[in-house]
Design an enzyme around this catalytic site. Structure first.
Site, PDB file in Angstrom:
ATOM      1  N   GLU A 407       6.982  -9.990 -16.514  1.00 59.99           N
ATOM      2  CA  GLU A 407       7.112 -11.130 -15.607  1.00 59.99           C
ATOM      3  C   GLU A 407       6.486 -12.406 -16.168  1.00 59.99           C
ATOM      4  OE1 GLU A 407       6.518  -8.069 -14.588  1.00 59.99           O
ATOM      5  OE2 GLU A 407       8.118  -7.649 -13.141  1.00 59.99           O
ATOM      6  N   ALA A 431       9.667  -9.910  -4.696  1.00 62.57           N
ATOM      7  CA  ALA A 431       8.713 -11.020  -4.678  1.00 62.57           C
ATOM      8  C   ALA A 431       7.294 -10.526  -4.970  1.00 62.57           C
ATOM      9  CB  ALA A 431       8.743 -11.720  -3.323  1.00 62.57           C
ATOM     10  N   HIS A 474       6.438  -3.690  -1.812  1.00 61.54           N
ATOM     11  CA  HIS A 474       7.858  -4.081  -1.805  1.00 61.54           C
ATOM     12  C   HIS A 474       8.227  -4.798  -0.514  1.00 61.54           C
ATOM     13  CE1 HIS A 474       8.008  -1.027  -4.989  1.00 61.54           C
ATOM     14  NE2 HIS A 474       9.134  -1.574  -5.376  1.00 61.54           N
TER      15      HIS A 474
END
Ligand SMILES: Cc1ncc(C[n+]2csc(CCOP(=O)(O)OP(=O)(O)O)c2C)c(N)n1
Ligand SMILES: [Mg+2]
Length: 668
Positions: A407, A431, A474
């Site tokens: 990321e 996210a 999540h």
């Protein structure tokens, strides 16, 4: 524990067959850097500058690498690479102004030392965090590869910085994508006070290259002829055959980490060993001894440089100090964006929230022929939510890029693309995973326009939120991690029509935008959406329903929670405001509504403390106090992480408490 000195330095300058003018240029560039540093040490003792990170003893690396590159090729230097800046011939008074925080520097006094970039000289300076620029170099190199430019990008790190995750992500991405990057490690024995033996546990740092499937070289960093010649031939080869290279320059830090911290912890014998290998003095001796430069020429050169330094210092001293101007400061946080409305064409079709995002993204790919999208599993697989299904077939793998699970490295690559003039969209798979890319978002993307006028033209898509029984990693809605940070925009639509138009605008906007997409809305919310491309302005709330008794202010999935409550209670006469964008925030719509109704309730899906609801509440108190008939009410989820099982999730969420709180407020 001590630092290894086993590397055998070679000071044979004549074996490389460089012509006299190159030899002289190498020397002049090193000398300039050395003499500026010596002057800085005097100024430091006189208290005229505050901090100095010395590169004395490491000049051959900065100069040799910079001279091996063309002027159009980007270099990303560190805090000890003065020679990169001077060899690229940045006017000295501008460097001095930068260090003194004056307007003719590169950051209008907003950042210190070498923390700046300049497109004019194709230099992208570091951020303090050291590692992120390694990934930024990847983005710049990717841009040059995609544009078939045959350019090489060079990026520096110390050996200490190689322990950061960014280093490993950057090398991995560069190798998987075969990017033309020179990763230049300056192994100078110490990272602050930490010797190499406490920093890593392999023989040479280039050993790491094997694991990344990458070519590597060790170069004597104190021999400028070797640095220049070897890097030159590596660069030639990489231009023809783009690929990443890891280079370890063996050298030594001859002074303290920064001047104030000293070198007490460095054994004397190491200092003696390396002082004999001084890159400037040894080379000077060689040039004079071989009559490549005469004593007289050498003295003249030193006098000229000395004069040049003094004149430029005077110019910097003569410049006035910066006078703070609030408007200028606030205006420079974001790049000016002239929103262009693309009107909706009437033809529409009822589609789901997820289809609207997919359609918006696809049409933006058509609008911007070089827009790149990057993310895990987004290519052939179509992404975990299938938003990019079919994109590879239409746009090809260069533009729809599967990424390794890196990321940070991918956000950094997006920054690099922006530096090279290419827009990108990064899909976070969830996210929640943005925390692994947090540093470059809040420190690099958010601050670069304010610091040195460099836009971060990046959209980060954030599939977020509860209601899918997915637990603490999540289901978060983590917008508050970003609304806090000046320089970022945060968009959070609740309807398909808004999602499509706002995504198009987020992509057009040259500023970094966090684009939140609530997963529970993906397949549950449908709406008529224009089939063609259109835009909607960021920063405008929408008033979904008008009433006179209370203002309900919310965003995302909780807009739908509020609508359910209002549908059940038809007698409630409320303004319902969907914020749509959290940064910038449409305070005008909020205040107008509250001034009319006299009561405000803010509903947020995230847990209460430090969320958007708190700031909206404060803003209302500060701006609408005289109109209020009741205390402002915040309704949010409880102060725990979001749990998995639905009974617990239901208890956690604000959804089931909202109706009661609303009725109580109306009763007040
Ligand atoms: C993320 C982060 N951690 C720690 C620091 C503090 N710090 C700044 S430079 C430095 C040492 C870096 O060592 P190295 O990479 O070897 O470069 P050198 O200073 O030796 O050139 C440290 C620990 C920082 N700036 N950023
Ligand atoms: Mg070091």
């Amino acid at each position: 524990m001590s630092t290894k000195i086993s590397f055998e330095n070679n000071f044979d300058y004549s074996s490389h067959n460089l012509n006299t003018s190159v030899l002289k240029e190498l020397y002049e560039n090193m000398l300039l850097s050395r003499m500026i540093e010596e002057k800085m040490l005097i100024l430091l003792r006189q208290g005229k500058i505050s901090k100095w990170f010395s590169g004395i003893g490491q000049e051959a690396i900065s100069v040799g690498v910079t001279m091996a590159l063309n002027l159009e090729e980007y270099i990303l230097p560190m805090h000890r690479n003065l020679g990169v800046f001077t060899t690229r011939q940045i006017p000295l008074h501008r460097l001095f102004c930068q260090w003194q925080g004056k307007a003719s520097g590169f950051t209008k006094g907003r950042d210190r030392s070498f923390h700046f970039g300049t497109q004019d000289y194709k230099i992208v300076g570091m951020i303090s965090h050291l590692g992120p620029q390694l990934g930024v170099a990847n983005g710049i190199a990717l841009a040059s590869k995609l544009k078939n430019k045959l350019h090489v990008t060079a990026v520096f790190t110390g050996e200490g910085g190689t322990s950061e995750g960014d280093f490993h992500e950057a090398l991995n991405i560069a190798s998987v994508w075969q990017l033309p990057v020179l990763f230049c490690i300056e192994n100078n024995g110490y990272g602050l006070s930490t010797p190499t033996s406490e920093q890593y546990n392999c023989e040479n740092l280039i050993d790491r290259a094997i694991g990344y499937g990458m070519e590597s070289h060790i170069i004597n960093g104190n021999n400028v002829v070797e640095v220049f010649s070897k890097v030159n031939s590596i660069v030639e080869s990489v231009r023809q055959d783009p690929r990443p290279i890891l280079i370890e320059f063996k050298t030594f830090r001859m002074r303290g980490h920064e001047e104030a911290s000293g070198t007490k912890y460095v054994p004397d014998e190491l200092m003696t060993f390396w002082s004999e290998k001084d890159p400037v003095l040894n080379f000077e001796e060689f040039l004079v001894h071989n009559n490549i430069i005469s004593e007289e020429e050498n003295n003249t050169l030193k006098n000229e440089i000395s004069k040049e330094i003094d004149q430029n210092l005077q110019k910097a001293y003569d410049e006035e100090t910066i006078i703070p101007d609030l408007t200028t400061e606030l205006n420079d946080v974001y790049k000016t964006f002239n929103y262009q409305e693309v009107k909706e064409i009437k033809v529409s079709k009822e589609i789901r929230f997820i289809d609207a995002i997919s359609e918006g993204l696809k049409q933006s790919m058509e609008q911007h022929s070089d827009l790149i999208i990057m993310g895990q599993d987004i290519a052939e697989y179509g992404g975990v939510f299938k938003i990019t299904e079919g994109f590879v077939e239409q746009f090809g793998k260069d533009r729809v890029r599967n990424t390794p699970i890196c990321e940070s490295g991918i956000v950094e690559a997006a920054m690099g693309l922006s530096i090279a003039g290419i827009k990108s969209v990064v899909e976070m798979q969830f996210a929640d995973f943005v925390s692994s890319g947090f540093n470059p978002i809040v420190n690099y993307l958010a601050k670069s326009h304010y610091r040195w006028n460099q836009q971060a033209d990046v959209v980060i898509r954030m599939p977020c939120g509860a209601g899918v029984a997915a637990g603490p990693f999540h289901s978060q809605t983590n917008e508050a991690w970003f609304t806090k940070t000046p320089g970022l925009k945060v968009v959070y639509p609740a309807f398909p029509h808004d999602a499509k138009g706002l995504l198009a605008t987020a992509i057009n906007d040259p500023n970094p935008v966090l684009f939140f997409e609530h997963k529970a809305l993906y397949r549950n919310i449908r709406q008529d959406v224009p089939t063609e491309y259109y835009t909607l302005p960021i920063g405008k709330a929408s008033l979904l329903q008008e009433g006179k008794d209370v203002s309900i202010i919310t965003f995302g999935a909780s807009v739908h929670w509020a609508m359910e409550v209002l549908n059940r209670n038809e007698d409630i006469n409320a303004d319902l405001i969907d914020l749509r964008s959290l940064q910038p925030l449409d305070t005008e719509t909020i205040f107008t509504s509250v001034n009319k109704t006299g009561k405000a309730i803010i509903l947020q899906e995230d847990s209460l403390f430090g969320g958007i609801a708190s700031d909206v509440s404060s803003l209302i108190m500060e701006n609408c106090f005289e109109y209020l008939d009741a205390p402002v009410k915040r309704v949010a989820s409880i102060e725990t992480p979001i749990p998995f099982v639905s009974q617990l999730e239901n208890q956690y969420l604000a959804k089931n408490r909202f109706e009661k709180e609303l009725l109580e407020l109306l009763e007040y």
